[in-house]
Write a protein that holds these residues in place. Structure first.
Motif, PDB file in Angstrom:
ATOM      1  N   PRO A 177       2.174  12.698   7.365  1.00 34.87           N
ATOM      2  CA  PRO A 177       2.493  11.687   8.390  1.00 34.87           C
ATOM      3  C   PRO A 177       4.005  11.466   8.483  1.00 34.87           C
ATOM      4  CG  PRO A 177       1.739  10.609   6.385  1.00 34.87           C
ATOM      5  CD  PRO A 177       1.556  12.089   6.170  1.00 34.87           C
ATOM      6  N   SER A 178       4.435  10.979   9.619  1.00 35.07           N
ATOM      7  CA  SER A 178       5.865  10.729   9.836  1.00 35.07           C
ATOM      8  C   SER A 178       6.165   9.242   9.970  1.00 35.07           C
ATOM      9  CB  SER A 178       6.334  11.467  11.100  1.00 35.07           C
ATOM     10  OG  SER A 178       5.566  11.073  12.230  1.00 35.07           O
ATOM     11  N   THR A 179       5.194   8.367   9.658  1.00 40.59           N
ATOM     12  CA  THR A 179       5.376   6.925   9.781  1.00 40.59           C
ATOM     13  C   THR A 179       6.261   6.408   8.643  1.00 40.59           C
ATOM     14  OG1 THR A 179       3.159   6.769  10.724  1.00 40.59           O
ATOM     15  CG2 THR A 179       4.196   4.714  10.003  1.00 40.59           C
ATOM     16  N   PRO A 180       7.337   5.670   8.947  1.00 42.14           N
ATOM     17  CA  PRO A 180       8.209   5.153   7.875  1.00 42.14           C
ATOM     18  C   PRO A 180       7.592   3.948   7.184  1.00 42.14           C
ATOM     19  CG  PRO A 180       9.006   4.416  10.018  1.00 42.14           C
ATOM     20  CD  PRO A 180       7.844   5.332  10.294  1.00 42.14           C
ATOM     21  N   VAL A 181       8.043   3.654   5.950  1.00 45.33           N
ATOM     22  CA  VAL A 181       7.620   2.465   5.222  1.00 45.33           C
ATOM     23  C   VAL A 181       8.841   1.596   4.953  1.00 45.33           C
ATOM     24  CG1 VAL A 181       5.648   3.595   4.125  1.00 45.33           C
ATOM     25  CG2 VAL A 181       7.871   3.647   2.997  1.00 45.33           C
ATOM     26  N   THR A 182       8.604   0.312   4.689  1.00 44.34           N
ATOM     27  CA  THR A 182       9.704  -0.618   4.452  1.00 44.34           C
ATOM     28  C   THR A 182      10.125  -0.577   2.984  1.00 44.34           C
ATOM     29  OG1 THR A 182       8.271  -2.492   3.914  1.00 44.34           O
ATOM     30  CG2 THR A 182       8.772  -2.113   6.254  1.00 44.34           C
ATOM     31  N   ASP A 183      11.339  -1.114   2.727  1.00 43.75           N
ATOM     32  CA  ASP A 183      11.812  -1.186   1.347  1.00 43.75           C
ATOM     33  C   ASP A 183      10.910  -2.072   0.505  1.00 43.75           C
ATOM     34  OD1 ASP A 183      13.911   0.466   1.969  1.00 43.75           O
ATOM     35  OD2 ASP A 183      15.355  -1.160   2.282  1.00 43.75           O
ATOM     36  N   ARG A 184      10.384  -3.172   1.068  1.00 45.83           N
ATOM     37  CA  ARG A 184       9.521  -4.080   0.329  1.00 45.83           C
ATOM     38  C   ARG A 184       8.208  -3.395  -0.043  1.00 45.83           C
ATOM     39  NH1 ARG A 184       8.756  -7.598  -3.521  1.00 45.83           N
ATOM     40  NH2 ARG A 184       7.037  -9.067  -3.137  1.00 45.83           N
ATOM     41  N   GLU A 185       7.649  -2.634   0.881  1.00 50.04           N
ATOM     42  CA  GLU A 185       6.416  -1.907   0.595  1.00 50.04           C
ATOM     43  C   GLU A 185       6.640  -0.884  -0.511  1.00 50.04           C
ATOM     44  OE1 GLU A 185       4.378  -2.096   5.071  1.00 50.04           O
ATOM     45  OE2 GLU A 185       5.694  -0.428   4.496  1.00 50.04           O
ATOM     46  N   LEU A 186       7.755  -0.190  -0.454  1.00 47.04           N
ATOM     47  CA  LEU A 186       8.070   0.805  -1.464  1.00 47.04           C
ATOM     48  C   LEU A 186       8.286   0.151  -2.827  1.00 47.04           C
ATOM     49  CD1 LEU A 186       8.556   3.776  -2.049  1.00 47.04           C
ATOM     50  CD2 LEU A 186      10.950   3.476  -1.385  1.00 47.04           C
ATOM     51  N   GLU A 187       8.957  -1.000  -2.843  1.00 44.94           N
ATOM     52  CA  GLU A 187       9.190  -1.717  -4.088  1.00 44.94           C
ATOM     53  C   GLU A 187       7.877  -2.147  -4.734  1.00 44.94           C
ATOM     54  OE1 GLU A 187      11.146  -5.972  -5.559  1.00 44.94           O
ATOM     55  OE2 GLU A 187      11.700  -5.127  -3.610  1.00 44.94           O
ATOM     56  N   LEU A 188       6.950  -2.694  -3.926  1.00 42.04           N
ATOM     57  CA  LEU A 188       5.652  -3.118  -4.454  1.00 42.04           C
ATOM     58  C   LEU A 188       4.830  -1.924  -4.933  1.00 42.04           C
ATOM     59  CD1 LEU A 188       4.634  -5.920  -1.932  1.00 42.04           C
ATOM     60  CD2 LEU A 188       5.063  -6.202  -4.372  1.00 42.04           C
ATOM     61  N   ALA A 189       4.918  -0.821  -4.220  1.00 41.95           N
ATOM     62  CA  ALA A 189       4.190   0.384  -4.640  1.00 41.95           C
ATOM     63  C   ALA A 189       4.687   0.859  -5.998  1.00 41.95           C
ATOM     64  CB  ALA A 189       4.349   1.490  -3.601  1.00 41.95           C
ATOM     65  N   GLU A 190       5.999   0.796  -6.222  1.00 45.48           N
ATOM     66  CA  GLU A 190       6.547   1.192  -7.510  1.00 45.48           C
ATOM     67  C   GLU A 190       6.095   0.248  -8.623  1.00 45.48           C
ATOM     68  OE1 GLU A 190      10.707   1.249  -6.746  1.00 45.48           O
ATOM     69  OE2 GLU A 190      10.686   3.214  -5.764  1.00 45.48           O
ATOM     70  N   VAL A 191       6.047  -1.076  -8.327  1.00 40.12           N
ATOM     71  CA  VAL A 191       5.564  -2.048  -9.305  1.00 40.12           C
ATOM     72  C   VAL A 191       4.107  -1.754  -9.655  1.00 40.12           C
ATOM     73  CG1 VAL A 191       5.008  -4.482  -9.699  1.00 40.12           C
ATOM     74  CG2 VAL A 191       7.170  -3.860  -8.610  1.00 40.12           C
ATOM     75  N   LEU A 192       3.284  -1.460  -8.644  1.00 41.89           N
ATOM     76  CA  LEU A 192       1.868  -1.163  -8.871  1.00 41.89           C
ATOM     77  C   LEU A 192       1.703   0.080  -9.746  1.00 41.89           C
ATOM     78  CD1 LEU A 192      -1.094  -1.808  -8.288  1.00 41.89           C
ATOM     79  CD2 LEU A 192      -0.900  -0.453  -6.182  1.00 41.89           C
ATOM     80  N   ILE A 193       2.522   1.096  -9.508  1.00 39.26           N
ATOM     81  CA  ILE A 193       2.452   2.318 -10.322  1.00 39.26           C
ATOM     82  C   ILE A 193       2.787   2.006 -11.770  1.00 39.26           C
ATOM     83  CG2 ILE A 193       3.585   4.547 -10.739  1.00 39.26           C
ATOM     84  CD1 ILE A 193       3.787   4.847  -7.678  1.00 39.26           C
ATOM     85  N   ARG A 194       3.812   1.159 -11.990  1.00 39.99           N
ATOM     86  CA  ARG A 194       4.177   0.804 -13.367  1.00 39.99           C
ATOM     87  C   ARG A 194       3.078  -0.020 -14.039  1.00 39.99           C
ATOM     88  NH1 ARG A 194       9.381   0.057 -10.985  1.00 39.99           N
ATOM     89  NH2 ARG A 194       9.024  -2.199 -10.799  1.00 39.99           N
ATOM     90  N   GLU A 195       2.446  -0.922 -13.279  1.00 35.63           N
ATOM     91  CA  GLU A 195       1.386  -1.750 -13.848  1.00 35.63           C
ATOM     92  C   GLU A 195       0.162  -0.913 -14.236  1.00 35.63           C
ATOM     93  OE1 GLU A 195       1.133  -4.887 -14.716  1.00 35.63           O
ATOM     94  OE2 GLU A 195       3.196  -5.382 -14.156  1.00 35.63           O
ATOM     95  N   LEU A 196      -0.089   0.150 -13.494  1.00 39.11           N
ATOM     96  CA  LEU A 196      -1.266   0.991 -13.749  1.00 39.11           C
ATOM     97  C   LEU A 196      -0.924   2.233 -14.568  1.00 39.11           C
ATOM     98  CD1 LEU A 196      -3.038   0.833 -10.253  1.00 39.11           C
ATOM     99  CD2 LEU A 196      -3.548  -0.499 -12.308  1.00 39.11           C
ATOM    100  N   ALA A 197       0.277   2.239 -15.150  1.00 41.39           N
ATOM    101  CA  ALA A 197       0.700   3.410 -15.921  1.00 41.39           C
ATOM    102  C   ALA A 197      -0.161   3.561 -17.175  1.00 41.39           C
ATOM    103  CB  ALA A 197       2.167   3.278 -16.303  1.00 41.39           C
ATOM    104  N   GLY A 198      -0.512   4.804 -17.484  1.00 43.26           N
ATOM    105  CA  GLY A 198      -1.242   5.103 -18.711  1.00 43.26           C
ATOM    106  C   GLY A 198      -2.736   5.155 -18.516  1.00 43.26           C
ATOM    107  N   ILE A 199      -3.326   6.296 -18.843  1.00 42.16           N
ATOM    108  CA  ILE A 199      -4.776   6.456 -18.786  1.00 42.16           C
ATOM    109  C   ILE A 199      -5.179   7.554 -19.762  1.00 42.16           C
ATOM    110  CG2 ILE A 199      -4.605   8.068 -16.846  1.00 42.16           C
ATOM    111  CD1 ILE A 199      -7.359   7.133 -15.948  1.00 42.16           C
TER     112      ILE A 199
END
Length: 261
Positions: A177-199
């Motif tokens: 897809p070519s749809t852009p995302v906002t800085d806030r969305e990207l920041e929250l996505a990174e936080v979510l990845i860190r919170e769910l790190a490790g399996i």
């Protein structure tokens, strides 16, 4: 385990004997083919087109189809005389960092165990690869075709991982897809990845066979299946990310369950 291939690893002027063993085994659930009209099983038979009759498996061979339609029969003895250097040699072409290999090209893994008298050079190659973080890009002939492969260390042993050739990788075209995302969305996505790190992947199990048993039982007894709810698309991406982060944080704060006595 039974070796599937034996030969030499050739690195410059150094050659060491190895044997390959399948490193994985799949446990697929096989469904029977049936005739829908009456539920009876369907058989697949080998039929000779020229004689229009079924023939036994021991009479089935292989052949190479020419452009004009003719087929040249090839016996196992013919294939054993194939003038291919990689038929009995893992030809190391060079070394690259492991992260330079795109996982999309990974094929089947094999354990490459040392052959007689090869313990010392084998251990040297394993430890040198582990210390440098490199893998050996190689060529090998397996299952009647030449394949690209890499040699990498894992738990003190070499893994030979076959790779797809570049012309076997399909171009995704315009699927991205070519749809852009906002800085806030990207920041929250990174936080979510860190919170769910490790399996622990070893604790994840295949549920397909159990679900199939439930389906078969329901078909036999006339019972009803409770299907899992299908997630709805996240129309408000920002709100969904924020709630996902909060849920992950709550999960981390929850005390671990005590083992039963």
């Amino acid at each position: 385990m039974k070796a599937t291939w034996s030969g030499m690893i050739q690195v410059g002027l150094v050659a060491l004997p190895i044997r390959l063993y399948a490193a994985t085994e799949e446990h697929p659930v096989h469904l029977q083919e049936i005739h829908v009209a009456d539920g009876s099983r369907v058989e697949h038979r080998r039929v000779c087109k020229a004689e229009n009759r079924e023939i036994p498996y021991e009479q089935v061979g292989r052949g190479y189809a020419l452009p004009d339609g003719r087929v040249v029969p090839l016996t196992e003895e013919d294939l054993a005389r194939l003038p291919l250097p990689t038929k009995r040699t893992v030809d190391v072409l060079g070394f690259v960092p492991f992260e330079d290999i795109d996982p999309i090209s990974f094929g089947r893994p094999y354990y490459a165990a040392p052959g007689p008298g090869a313990d010392r050079p084998y251990t040297l190659l394993v430890e040198a690869l582990a210390r440098t973080g490199n893998v050996a890009v190689s060529k090998i002939a397996l299952r009647s075709r030449e394949r690209l492969a890499l040699l990498r260390p894992r738990h003190g042993i070499l893994i030979l991982q076959t790779l797809l050739w570049q012309d076997e990788l399909r171009d995704p075209g315009d699927l991205a897809p070519s749809t852009p995302v906002t800085d806030r969305e990207l920041e929250l996505a990174e936080v979510l990845i860190r919170e769910l790190a490790g399996i622990n992947v070893g604790e994840v199990h295949d549920e397909y066979a159990h679900a199939l048993e439930q389906l078969v039982d329901a078909k036999i007894t006339g019972g009803e299946l409770v299907e899992p709810a299908e997630p709805a698309p996240s129309l408000d991406l920002l709100a969904a990310l924020e709630e996902s982060v909060r849920a992950a944080e709550r999960e981390h704060e929850r005390p671990a369950a005590r083992p039963r006595p």
